[in-house]
Design a protein around this motif. Structure first.
Motif, PDB file in Angstrom:
ATOM      1  N   LYS A  46       0.862  -1.185   0.000  1.00 44.80           N
ATOM      2  CA  LYS A  46       0.000   0.000   0.000  1.00 44.80           C
ATOM      3  C   LYS A  46       0.898   1.234   0.000  1.00 44.80           C
ATOM      4  O   LYS A  46       1.754   1.379   0.864  1.00 44.80           O
ATOM      5  CB  LYS A  46      -0.903   0.005   1.236  1.00 44.80           C
ATOM      6  N   HIS A  62      -6.849   3.048  -6.606  1.00 46.03           N
ATOM      7  CA  HIS A  62      -6.985   1.733  -7.233  1.00 46.03           C
ATOM      8  C   HIS A  62      -7.363   1.913  -8.695  1.00 46.03           C
ATOM      9  O   HIS A  62      -8.304   2.647  -9.010  1.00 46.03           O
ATOM     10  CB  HIS A  62      -8.048   0.911  -6.513  1.00 46.03           C
ATOM     11  N   LEU A 116       2.155  -1.405  -8.725  1.00 49.44           N
ATOM     12  CA  LEU A 116       1.887  -0.085  -8.172  1.00 49.44           C
ATOM     13  C   LEU A 116       2.952   0.868  -8.695  1.00 49.44           C
ATOM     14  O   LEU A 116       4.147   0.542  -8.657  1.00 49.44           O
ATOM     15  CB  LEU A 116       1.949  -0.103  -6.647  1.00 49.44           C
ATOM     16  N   ARG A 126      -2.398   1.752  -8.062  1.00 47.79           N
ATOM     17  CA  ARG A 126      -2.262   0.288  -8.051  1.00 47.79           C
ATOM     18  C   ARG A 126      -3.188  -0.271  -9.122  1.00 47.79           C
ATOM     19  O   ARG A 126      -4.403  -0.049  -9.072  1.00 47.79           O
ATOM     20  CB  ARG A 126      -2.677  -0.252  -6.678  1.00 47.79           C
ATOM     21  N   GLN A 171      -4.534  -3.657 -10.731  1.00 48.33           N
ATOM     22  CA  GLN A 171      -4.691  -5.116 -10.650  1.00 48.33           C
ATOM     23  C   GLN A 171      -5.379  -5.561 -11.935  1.00 48.33           C
ATOM     24  O   GLN A 171      -6.489  -5.129 -12.231  1.00 48.33           O
ATOM     25  CB  GLN A 171      -5.575  -5.471  -9.440  1.00 48.33           C
TER      26      GLN A 171
END
Lengths: 527, 174
Positions: free
Chosen positions: A237, A243, A369, A442, A444
């Motif tokens: 983090k 995100h 990230l 970040r 994903q």
């Protein structure tokens, strides 16, 4: 400088920088030897680069005065844990110390490891550290010979203790109160596909004398993984991070017609980012980002593109589109006998096998990230088999010098070779989204992103010829594998955004694995 | 605001009720062993125990979990200590027998699927202390919403780990 302050060790230079008040260490760093011929390194720029301080961070091995030893390697762990087991064994063996003395392995981070290159092939990858360890052992023997006032030849090493002439000292004792630098020769290009290699010919321990290599040792990183202490890349983090998710095109060749819009009350913090054909969304909350990406995808229009053959027509399509002789075939090292002249064999078997493109499909899709600072410098947190080569790709995309990009690596899902060329998806997109919104992001990848957009292993055509003797034993065996240059390590986000990339693999540009000689090359006979 | 019972601790969470448990555990509660694998209950990397039963955290909204007991791998040592009336576990101390078996047998390769594997095997061994190999295989393949997948293909080692964990939990370990 007194004679004591400089010592030549099989072409490496040992020097003493200053006498320390407390502590002490022998630090192995390197000096770069230009490639012997330009042709040997045609893809490389023949230079090291930017951010590495060769004297400090660029060290391979540190021998401390408490007898603990630290290793640094640009290779990473992808589940075999070789860097925590085999690498420690190989270095301990060459040094002559118990493997437990090697307490720390620093791996992967581009600003604190010396060598670069892809994480593939233990026997290839460990050779540099093995030689660095051999240079170090010779340096320790040289130090001991001077300290004891005896000939180098009268010394022996056992369990981290050097003895001779009635005296003995631990490795730690020999470096106490000294700041010793061993400079060893290397060759290559830090951010090329293969990185730097240690060269020269320090004396290597004969395998017949091995007591550590070949033993089974426990993997020290399993307990922290199993207990839940390990920080995986997906667990990182960053302060203030958002995100991100990416909406990839409908097909490989689609271009963006129009990006969808988000309903503000439903997605209070989500922000859409469009760069060329790259469409992404960031949000404060991860679930909001997931839902926003779904809503965005539903409203985003892409051009039609039908450039791919159907799966069933792939072999025929490739037979027309691919020059199968562009690269010489790889001949299996297990080949024996003259299969072509196998007419004496009582029975022959010959067949060709077609391998389609294959997904590596890590169980956890990649996650990265990125923190792009206001000056354009990048810190990228990811899980990569070739972080220095990834660093080069990111710097190329950003139009920045290598010194402006740092890649930090963490444990992650096994990649099975997919990130040999640095990227596995999401890294460059995290960088571009971070640059666009001015905060750490970040990204994903979701399962569909991975299956549709991740690097694939290249297609291959394998021809096997076997001749059997009358008794049924294999008399001749020949296997040849041919295919297009592999693997395509261009950054997907850079390609979609229309930004500079490292280029598709060709026989000439050194990208991908086609330059790695897996066996002897043949001129390429065809069936 | 929804209250979740995670590893024996009541936690109030701010996330919206439709948020899957996985994102709440990882982003709001700092419970990191459940991993994102597919987001579609097809791999088992995100498995947690709901009471005594394995569920997939990636598709289970927290609205369905109010007041129910959730255990992740972080909570396994304390769960074992409670069941066996042992002193509470300490940092760096003994882990749950399933975890200890996983270390003894050196089961993981990359290891990212193994949290879900250990959750599933804990569920099995609490209900069936002496499973056959067929029982272990069934637990990890046909009993849940999907098989538990390991892309490193450590399946043989997982079987060894489960057998060893059963011995440790029964107390007849050599």
């Amino acid at each position: 400088m007194s004679a004591m302050d400089s010592l030549s060790i099989h072409g490496a230079q040992l020097s003493r920088r200053e006498v320390l008040q407390a502590g002490g260490a022998l630090i192995v760093s390197f000096s770069l030897v230009p490639a012997a011929s330009p042709a040997a390194d045609s893809a490389s720029t023949g230079r090291s680069s930017g951010s590495l301080d060769a004297a400090r961070l660029g060290s391979w091995i540190e021998i401390r005065d408490d007898n603990s030893i630290l290793l640094r390697t640009g290779k990473c762990d992808f589940g075999q844990s070789s860097i925590y087991t085999a690498y420690r064994q190989i270095v301990a063996e060459e040094l002559g110390v118990p493997v437990e003395h090697i307490t720390t392995v620093v791996a992967g981070d581009t600003d604190s490891t010396p060598d670069g290159g892809g994480t593939f092939g233990l026997l290839r990858g460990a050779q540099s550290l093995r030689k660095a360890a051999a240079y170090s052992r010779e340096a320790m023997l040289g130090l001991a010979a001077r300290k004891f006032g005896v000939a180098r030849e009268s010394l022996s090493i056992r369990d981290g203790v050097i003895s001779g002439g009635g005296q003995s000292a631990t490795f730690g004792k020999l470096v106490v109160d000294a700041d010793l630098r061993l400079t060893i020769p290397v060759r290559g290009d830090l951010t090329s596909f293969f990185g730097l290699q240690v060269i020269g010919d320090p004396p290597l321990k004969p395998s017949s004398a091995y007591t550590i290599v070949g033993q089974s040792i426990k993997n020290p990183i399993l307990r922290p993984k199993i207990s839940g202490e390990t920080v995986w890349v997906g667990d990182v983090k960053l302060p203030g991070m958002l995100h991100g998710r990416v909406v990839h095109p409908a097909t490989l060749g689609s271009t963006l017609v129009s990006a969808g819009k988000l309903n503000r009350p439903r997605f209070p913090t989500a922000k859409v980012v469009v760069i060329g054909n790259l469409v992404g969304v960031v949000a404060e909350d991860e679930w909001e980002a997931v839902r926003a990406a779904q809503a965005l995808a539903a409203g985003t229009k892409w051009s039609d593109w039908k450039g791919l053959p159907t799966h069933g027509k792939l072999p025929e399509h490739l037979s027309r589109k691919v020059n199968w002789d562009e690269l010489p075939a790889t001949k299996s090292p297990a080949s024996k006998g003259d299969a072509a002249a196998g007419s004496k064999a009582s029975r022959r078997h010959e067949a060709s096998y077609f391998f389609p493109y294959m997904k590596h499909a890590p169980i956890s899709p990649t996650v990265s990230l990125a923190d792009v600072k206001s000056d354009g410098s990048v810190v990228l947190h990811t899980h990569s088999q070739n972080p220095q080569f990834l660093r080069r790709g990111i710097a190329t995309m950003m139009g920045k010098p290598l010194s402006d990009v740092v890649v930090r690596t963490y444990p992650g899902s096994g990649h099975y070779g997919r990130s040999n060329g640095g990227n596995a998806g999401s890294e460059d997109e995290a960088v571009l989204l971070s640059r666009a919104v001015g905060r750490p992001v970040r990204v994903q990848w979701m399962r569909a992103d991975d299956m549709q957009w991740s690097t694939s292993s290249s297609t291959m055509l394998s021809t096997i010829r076997i001749g059997l003797a009358a008794d049924g034993n294999i008399e001749t065996y020949e296997a040849e594998h041919r295919g297009p240059p592999m693997q395509d390590d261009r950054l997907i986000g850079a390609v979609l955004a229309g930004l500079p990339d490292i280029g598709a693999p060709t026989p000439g540009n050194g990208n991908g694995l086609q330059r790695l000689s897996l066996g002897s090359r043949t001129g390429g006979s065809t069936t | 605001m929804i209250t979740l019972n995670v590893n024996g601790i009541q936690r109030s969470v701010k996330a919206s009720p439709d948020t899957p448990l996985l994102y709440v555990l990882r982003n709001e509660l700092g419970v990191m062993t459940p991993k994102f694998g597919c987001g579609m209950a097809q791999c088992g990397a995100c498995s947690v125990l709901l009471g005594n039963q394995e569920i997939r955290a990636c598709i289970t909204p927290i609205s369905a979990l109010e007041g129910k007991e959730i255990t992740t791998v972080e909570g396994l040592p304390a769960r074992w200590a409670r069941q066996k009336k042992l002193p509470p576990p300490t940092a760096g101390g003994a882990l749950h027998p399933v975890q200890e078996a996983w270390i003894e047998e050196q089961v993981p390769q990359c290891g990212i699927c193994q949290f879900g594997m250990m959750i599933k095997v804990t569920e099995l061994l609490e209900a069936n202390p002496k499973p056959t190999d067929a029982d272990i295989k069934a637990a990890l393949t046909t009993s849940g919403p999907s098989p538990h997948l390991c892309r490193c293909a450590s399946y043989a080692a997982i079987l060894d780990g489960a057998r060893r964990a059963a011995e440790l939990m029964r107390g007849d370990a050599s």
